[in-house]
Scaffold this motif. Sequence first.
Motif, PDB file in Angstrom:
ATOM      1  N   ALA A   1      28.926 -88.634 -29.431  1.00  0.00           N
ATOM      2  CA  ALA A   1      27.854 -89.058 -30.223  1.00  0.00           C
ATOM      3  C   ALA A   1      28.133 -90.530 -30.936  1.00  0.00           C
ATOM      4  CB  ALA A   1      27.743 -87.833 -31.295  1.00  0.00           C
ATOM      5  N   TYR A   2      27.314 -91.222 -31.416  1.00  0.00           N
ATOM      6  CA  TYR A   2      27.493 -92.492 -31.867  1.00  0.00           C
ATOM      7  C   TYR A   2      26.399 -92.499 -33.101  1.00  0.00           C
ATOM      8  CZ  TYR A   2      29.182 -93.313 -26.942  1.00  0.00           C
ATOM      9  OH  TYR A   2      29.952 -93.389 -25.953  1.00  0.00           O
ATOM     10  N   PRO A   3      26.643 -91.940 -34.126  1.00  0.00           N
ATOM     11  CA  PRO A   3      26.098 -91.916 -35.370  1.00  0.00           C
ATOM     12  C   PRO A   3      25.807 -93.378 -35.813  1.00  0.00           C
ATOM     13  CG  PRO A   3      28.128 -90.919 -35.833  1.00  0.00           C
ATOM     14  CD  PRO A   3      28.134 -91.121 -34.378  1.00  0.00           C
ATOM     15  N   LEU A   4      26.628 -94.247 -35.777  1.00  0.00           N
ATOM     16  CA  LEU A   4      26.287 -95.580 -36.518  1.00  0.00           C
ATOM     17  C   LEU A   4      25.279 -96.399 -35.731  1.00  0.00           C
ATOM     18  CD1 LEU A   4      30.052 -96.920 -37.019  1.00  0.00           C
ATOM     19  CD2 LEU A   4      28.491 -95.941 -38.690  1.00  0.00           C
ATOM     20  N   ALA A   5      25.099 -96.233 -34.231  1.00  0.00           N
ATOM     21  CA  ALA A   5      24.137 -96.678 -33.433  1.00  0.00           C
ATOM     22  C   ALA A   5      22.823 -96.081 -33.754  1.00  0.00           C
ATOM     23  CB  ALA A   5      24.534 -96.454 -31.998  1.00  0.00           C
ATOM     24  N   LYS A   6      22.766 -94.792 -34.079  1.00  0.00           N
ATOM     25  CA  LYS A   6      21.607 -94.009 -34.244  1.00  0.00           C
ATOM     26  C   LYS A   6      21.325 -94.368 -35.574  1.00  0.00           C
ATOM     27  CE  LYS A   6      19.740 -89.454 -34.328  1.00  0.00           C
ATOM     28  NZ  LYS A   6      20.217 -87.926 -34.090  1.00  0.00           N
ATOM     29  N   ALA A   7      22.101 -94.933 -36.505  1.00  0.00           N
ATOM     30  CA  ALA A   7      21.535 -95.202 -38.057  1.00  0.00           C
ATOM     31  C   ALA A   7      21.444 -96.844 -38.118  1.00  0.00           C
ATOM     32  CB  ALA A   7      22.590 -95.029 -39.122  1.00  0.00           C
ATOM     33  N   LYS A   8      21.455 -97.488 -36.685  1.00  0.00           N
ATOM     34  CA  LYS A   8      21.198 -98.783 -36.529  1.00  0.00           C
ATOM     35  C   LYS A   8      22.303 -99.639 -37.598  1.00  0.00           C
ATOM     36  CE  LYS A   8      17.564 -97.910 -33.922  1.00  0.00           C
ATOM     37  NZ  LYS A   8      17.692 -98.166 -32.497  1.00  0.00           N
ATOM     38  N   VAL A   9      23.480 -99.374 -37.562  1.00  0.00           N
ATOM     39  CA  VAL A   9      24.405 -99.979 -38.281  1.00  0.00           C
ATOM     40  C   VAL A   9      24.927-101.103 -37.537  1.00  0.00           C
ATOM     41  CG1 VAL A   9      26.719 -99.991 -39.334  1.00  0.00           C
ATOM     42  CG2 VAL A   9      25.031 -98.089 -39.702  1.00  0.00           C
ATOM     43  N   THR A  10      25.156-102.310 -38.143  1.00  0.00           N
ATOM     44  CA  THR A  10      25.657-103.517 -37.435  1.00  0.00           C
ATOM     45  C   THR A  10      26.907-104.005 -38.178  1.00  0.00           C
ATOM     46  OG1 THR A  10      24.596-105.126 -38.787  1.00  0.00           O
ATOM     47  CG2 THR A  10      23.187-104.335 -36.914  1.00  0.00           C
ATOM     48  N   LYS A  11      27.719-104.937 -37.702  1.00  0.00           N
ATOM     49  CA  LYS A  11      28.788-105.582 -38.030  1.00  0.00           C
ATOM     50  C   LYS A  11      28.756-105.931 -39.544  1.00  0.00           C
ATOM     51  CE  LYS A  11      32.781-108.393 -37.241  1.00  0.00           C
ATOM     52  NZ  LYS A  11      33.374-109.367 -36.225  1.00  0.00           N
ATOM     53  N   LYS A  12      27.481-106.574 -39.889  1.00  0.00           N
ATOM     54  CA  LYS A  12      27.332-107.086 -41.249  1.00  0.00           C
ATOM     55  C   LYS A  12      27.207-106.100 -42.300  1.00  0.00           C
ATOM     56  CE  LYS A  12      24.516-111.476 -40.151  1.00  0.00           C
ATOM     57  NZ  LYS A  12      23.151-112.035 -40.067  1.00  0.00           N
ATOM     58  N   ASP A  13      26.646-104.929 -41.961  1.00  0.00           N
ATOM     59  CA  ASP A  13      26.523-103.739 -42.968  1.00  0.00           C
ATOM     60  C   ASP A  13      28.045-103.139 -43.160  1.00  0.00           C
ATOM     61  OD1 ASP A  13      23.807-103.569 -42.706  1.00  0.00           O
ATOM     62  OD2 ASP A  13      23.776-102.465 -40.744  1.00  0.00           O
ATOM     63  N   ILE A  14      28.818-103.200 -42.196  1.00  0.00           N
ATOM     64  CA  ILE A  14      30.328-102.659 -42.226  1.00  0.00           C
ATOM     65  C   ILE A  14      30.924-103.815 -43.154  1.00  0.00           C
ATOM     66  CG2 ILE A  14      32.509-102.366 -41.067  1.00  0.00           C
ATOM     67  CD1 ILE A  14      30.282-100.197 -40.277  1.00  0.00           C
ATOM     68  N   TRP A  15      30.973-105.014 -42.979  1.00  0.00           N
ATOM     69  CA  TRP A  15      31.369-106.099 -43.750  1.00  0.00           C
ATOM     70  C   TRP A  15      31.066-105.885 -45.193  1.00  0.00           C
ATOM     71  CZ3 TRP A  15      35.359-109.385 -42.294  1.00  0.00           C
ATOM     72  CH2 TRP A  15      35.610-110.477 -43.001  1.00  0.00           C
ATOM     73  N   ARG A  16      29.654-105.739 -45.418  1.00  0.00           N
ATOM     74  CA  ARG A  16      29.142-105.685 -46.913  1.00  0.00           C
ATOM     75  C   ARG A  16      29.765-104.408 -47.321  1.00  0.00           C
ATOM     76  NH1 ARG A  16      24.322-104.980 -45.401  1.00  0.00           N
ATOM     77  NH2 ARG A  16      24.180-107.253 -44.990  1.00  0.00           N
TER      78      ARG A  16
END
Length: 291
Positions: free
Chosen positions: A167-182
């Motif tokens: 399962a890839y919940p981050l992909a499902k939530a459309k999370v990108t590297k910018k979101d992680i950094w922020r």
Amino acid sequence: MSNPYLIQGPALISFSGGRTSAYMLYQIIQAHGGTLPDDVIVAFANTGKEREETLRFVHECGSRWGVKINWVEWRRGKPIYEEVGFNSASREGEPFAALIEWKQRLPNSFERWCTEFLKVKIMFALVEDKLGLKPGQFVETIGLRDDEGVRILRGMEAAERHGGRVAYPLAKAKVTKKDIWRFWLGDNIDPKNPIHPLPQGFDLGLHPWEGNCTLCFQKGKGIRKRIIRDNPREPAWWIHQEVSQNGWFDKRDLVAELVEQIRANPSFFDADDDMEYDVECGSHCGLEYAA
């Protein structure tokens, strides 16, 4: 739309020790009201060649968020792992060196069994011991973002071939590297010298390319040269392994050759300096562990 972070157990949350998988773990904990279900296990597999910052970060995530993170290390024989903690975790590459000595050869980009043994197998063995389940009977939850589409596809294909469930919940939530950094760094540009308050009150404190397994051969040549320049003592372990096995981690350059290149041109780096993703061992090459 259902919450992608509501994990239906039984499940294994593969925590690499990087910002991305830590973000995923935090969101899953929040989605479950602060407490994970009993059949959801969080595991961090230590190779012994992780950065000290990574170990501190994993420990702090567990302490601050009140979640049990199972620290495991590979061991020869049965059981194939030992449970450790922040204080007892290997820091001189002992599990990795023992695996190389047992295999009598080095892993490389063609044979990436280091992740298979040091990460995947021992986390799966942990789940079997704690929940009595084998691969295919639980969901492996992996921190790959929406902007890592190719790796997600490869992971799904590998899981399908070998009867696993991912399962890839981050992909499902459309999370990108910018979101992680922020989330972790807010308005800060340099993670080692933040000038603004950290949104979560703590952070990994590493640049993306410095992520775990210090001189992993999956990192670009320029990145490894930069790490060697910044950490002159780091190559010794890797050089010793190449000499002891009369082999190489990367057929293009022995680690000793990278050291010599830096001595000759300390300020010159190769074209592949930049990386578009955090090098979180077990989150990208680990997906193809049995391919």
